[in-house]
Each structure stands twice: as C-alpha cells, then as structure tokens.
Design a protein around this motif. Structure first.
Motif, mmCIF file in Angstrom:
data_model
loop_
_atom_site.group_PDB
_atom_site.id
_atom_site.type_symbol
_atom_site.label_atom_id
_atom_site.label_comp_id
_atom_site.label_asym_id
_atom_site.label_seq_id
_atom_site.Cartn_x
_atom_site.Cartn_y
_atom_site.Cartn_z
ATOM 1 N N ARG A 257 109.663 85.907 24.862
ATOM 2 C CA ARG A 257 111.057 85.467 24.932
ATOM 3 C C ARG A 257 111.417 84.628 23.705
ATOM 4 O O ARG A 257 112.504 84.762 23.118
ATOM 5 N N ALA B 122 112.785 85.264 30.279
ATOM 6 C CA ALA B 122 111.406 85.740 30.258
ATOM 7 C C ALA B 122 111.093 86.584 31.495
ATOM 8 O O ALA B 122 109.955 86.657 31.948
ATOM 9 N N HIS B 123 112.131 87.225 32.033
ATOM 10 C CA HIS B 123 111.994 88.031 33.251
ATOM 11 C C HIS B 123 113.158 89.009 33.324
ATOM 12 O O HIS B 123 114.024 89.018 32.431
ATOM 13 N N PRO C 234 108.715 85.859 35.946
ATOM 14 C CA PRO C 234 108.521 84.988 34.773
ATOM 15 C C PRO C 234 107.076 84.536 34.598
ATOM 16 O O PRO C 234 106.733 83.381 34.840
ATOM 17 N N THR D 45 117.591 89.905 27.970
ATOM 18 C CA THR D 45 116.149 90.003 28.177
ATOM 19 C C THR D 45 115.632 91.340 27.691
ATOM 20 O O THR D 45 116.386 92.309 27.584
ATOM 21 N N TYR E 134 115.459 82.169 36.518
ATOM 22 C CA TYR E 134 114.407 81.149 36.537
ATOM 23 C C TYR E 134 114.717 80.106 35.462
ATOM 24 O O TYR E 134 114.978 80.478 34.320
#
Length: 373
Positions: A215, A173-174, A207, A199, A180
C-alpha cells in the motif's frame, strides 16, 4: 479489451508487476496470453512452469467473475495500468500495480499530488502541523491529498483536507468490501463525496501485515512529494519515505524535538539528507518549485536577459540538459576542483536556477539556458 483478462492476470500466483510487463510486451493483445500453449507461455521471460500450468488450468476464472460482479454492483472503477485514468506518476514506477480499484470522484492525475504520512500516535505538535499545512494548501487549485486512512497523521490529513475542501484519496491495504480501521468508516464515507478510496486488492482481501508496504508504494508512487509530519525511527512512514526516494520523488519532513520519539524518524530523514526540511507550505512550494510555476510566464521573461559567468553557464547547461545530475557525475564531466564546483553550485542555487535534492543530486529549475557574461 475485456476487463476479465487484466483481473485474471492479477489472480495468477507468481505474476507480479515486472513479469506482467514482460507479458504485455510479448502479446499484442492480453487475451492472446490466455490462449497460448504451455510451451508458448514459457517463452515469455519470467513465466515459469507453475505459472503456465495455472494459466492453462483456468482455476482463476470463477474468482474473476465474482470480482466483476462486485465491481459492477458497487460502481467501482477498475483501472488497468494502460488506462487514461490510471495515475500517471505511479505508472512510471517499475513495480506499479497492474490493476487499481477506485471508488470516488477525485481526479487521480491532479496537477499537484501530495502524500502526507506519519505516526499513528500524533502529538498536539503533529496535529497542528497538519492543520496549518493543509489550510495553507487550500489556496492551491487542482491539488490532491493522499494518505492511508490509518490512525494519527493519516486520518488528520484526510479530515483537514475535507475541512478545507481539498480532494483526498485513501490508499487501502485491503479490498473495497471493508474499511480498516472500522472506526474510520464515517470518514471514508465522507471522502467519497470529495476524494475517494483506492486499492490494488480485490474484494475479500483482509488487511494483512504484508499488504501495508505494498500500500505504501502506491502512496509514494502516485505523488509528486511525500511529506512526513511525525514519525518514530521505525514504522510505515519511514518505509514510505524510503520508497519515494527510490522512485526519485521528493520527500519532505518537519523537524521535531530531539527529546520526542515521535520526531526521531523525521529528524533522521533530515539528518541523512533523505528529506528536505520544511516548516510550512511556503517551504514546500520552494522545494517543489511550485511558486515559480505559478509565475511561469514572468519567470521566463526574466530568465533570458539574466547574466551568468562562464563557469556558471557551463555548469547550469550541463545540469539543465540532463534535467538533474549527481555530484559525482559533475566532477567526472567537468574535472573541476571540488571546492570550485561547490561554490558554483551554491551560486546557481542562490539564483534559484537549480535545487539540491537528497543524495547529492541537483535539479534544473529554469526554463532555458541563460546568457553568459
């Protein structure tokens, strides 16, 4: 096509997957889009004045050049939605991301792609399920395990996949310039040896909470089936399951104790027919019809001489021609009493010719129509 153009498209505020598809349909070459006048840009459905101004101002170019340098330096694959290596299953989703950034060696279009999700607070029960399920999947070749690198079930899925030498990919998610949670850096590093990190976010993206549902749609969209191991009634795992259902993908869940909060979500999915109940890998193979595909040649030899009644053949042919069909549609098309329809559906399911899916949908499993009595 130069990579800077698809990256630039993702950098312009207001251009989402659906607007981007309109742009792609309108332009013979994506490079043309960036040379259009404001008037020409606004003739494209979904392109507003603010988007047209942003395209013409070209303020995104420096960020694109910076991203290209990052991709090159860290040997990252930038996958445009029309590229061969882009996940085929995800490409079928209306809101599929235009660009994916991938670092790893796993094939994203494996024969079987399984997403495994669940609570961040896994119990011993959930840990055991992950261990046993993935150990049994070890016998299946060309399988990819997908999850989100989070605490709990996600990390257990990745670790057990590595332990059993099954490729595993984490959807993040980044951006790929960080990991993370940070405590999973070592796990992420090991996954690069047999799997990878994926990603839709460019470098320097942190994130943020809003990124996690985005995500989750990739986790659901790139898989044949999403398995929920343990989950509370609220959380990311149930969001992922809901997204998978919206994509008309299979969802499976393990039942749990009625007294455990960590099983409230999975029990709810099963109760509301949002997920198939499974107990082990054999149940998963049954739901996905994977055991039939392994014996496909034998199955086809047996299928042709098998006899069906006239009613069974009529209903099977109807479902088979559509691939899958909702119960309400069958009622309208056949004008049978519901009691008769329910009986014939059960008879076909008992012969493994069809399978019931969540939402009162039935799917054909056989290779060809059969002979009636």
């Amino acid at each position: 096509m130069k990579l800077i153009y698809p990256i630039a498209l993702t950098k312009i505020k207001g251009i989402g997957p659906r607007t981007a598809r309109n742009i792609m349909d309108h332009c013979d070459n994506l490079a043309d889009f960036f040379s259009y006048s404001k008037k020409e840009l606004m003739q494209i459905p979904g392109v507003k004045a603010s988007i047209a101004d942003a395209v013409r101002n070209k303020t995104y170019l420096s960020a694109c050049e910076k991203e290209l340098a990052f991709i090159d330096k860290h040997h990252i694959k930038a996958l445009w939605i029309e590229d061969k290596e882009y996940p085929d299953r995800l490409k079928q989703c209306d809101d599929a991301p235009l660009m994916l950034y991938y670092k790893g060696n796993a094939v994203l279009n494996a024969t079987k792609v399984i997403s495994i999700v669940g609570t961040r607070n896994a119990t011993h029960y959930g840990q055991k399920i992950c261990e046993d399920l993935i150990s049994d999947l070890n016998e299946n070749r060309d399988t990819l395990i997908v999850s989100g690198l989070a605490y709990g079930i996600d990390a257990l899925a990745h670790r057990n996949a590595l332990k059993n030498n099954i490729p595993t990919v984490a959807v993040l998610a980044h951006g790929l310039d960080r990991i993370y949670p940070a405590s999973h850096r070592e796990l992420a590093s090991k996954m690069l040896e047999n799997g990878g990190l994926l990603t839709e976010f460019t470098s320097e993206t942190i994130p943020e909470r809003v990124n996690f549902p985005m995500r989750n749609r990739i986790i659901a969209g790139m898989a044949d089936v999403t398995i929920v191991v343990e989950a509370a009634i609220k959380g990311g795992a149930l969001i992922t399951a809901e997204i998978a259902n919206s994509y008309n993908r299979d969802v499976c869940a393990f039942p749990g104790s009625i007294y455990e909060k960590s099983s409230e979500g999975t029990n709810y999915l099963i109760k509301t027919n949002r997920a198939h109940m499974i107990r082990h890998a054999e149940d998963l193979a049954y739901v996905m019809n994977w055991e039939i595909s392994k014996k496909n040649d034998v199955y086809q030899q047996l299928a042709l001489p098998l006899s069906l009644t006239k009613d069974q053949e009529s209903l099977f042919t109807l479902i088979h021609q559509s691939g899958q069909l909702e119960l309400d549609q069958m009622i309208k098309l056949l004008s049978w009493p519901q009691s008769k329809l329910a009986l014939v559906l059960l008879e076909l399911e008992m012969q493994s010719l069809i399978r019931s899916l969540p939402g009162k949908v039935y799917k054909s499993l056989a290779a060809s129509p059969l002979v009636a009595k």
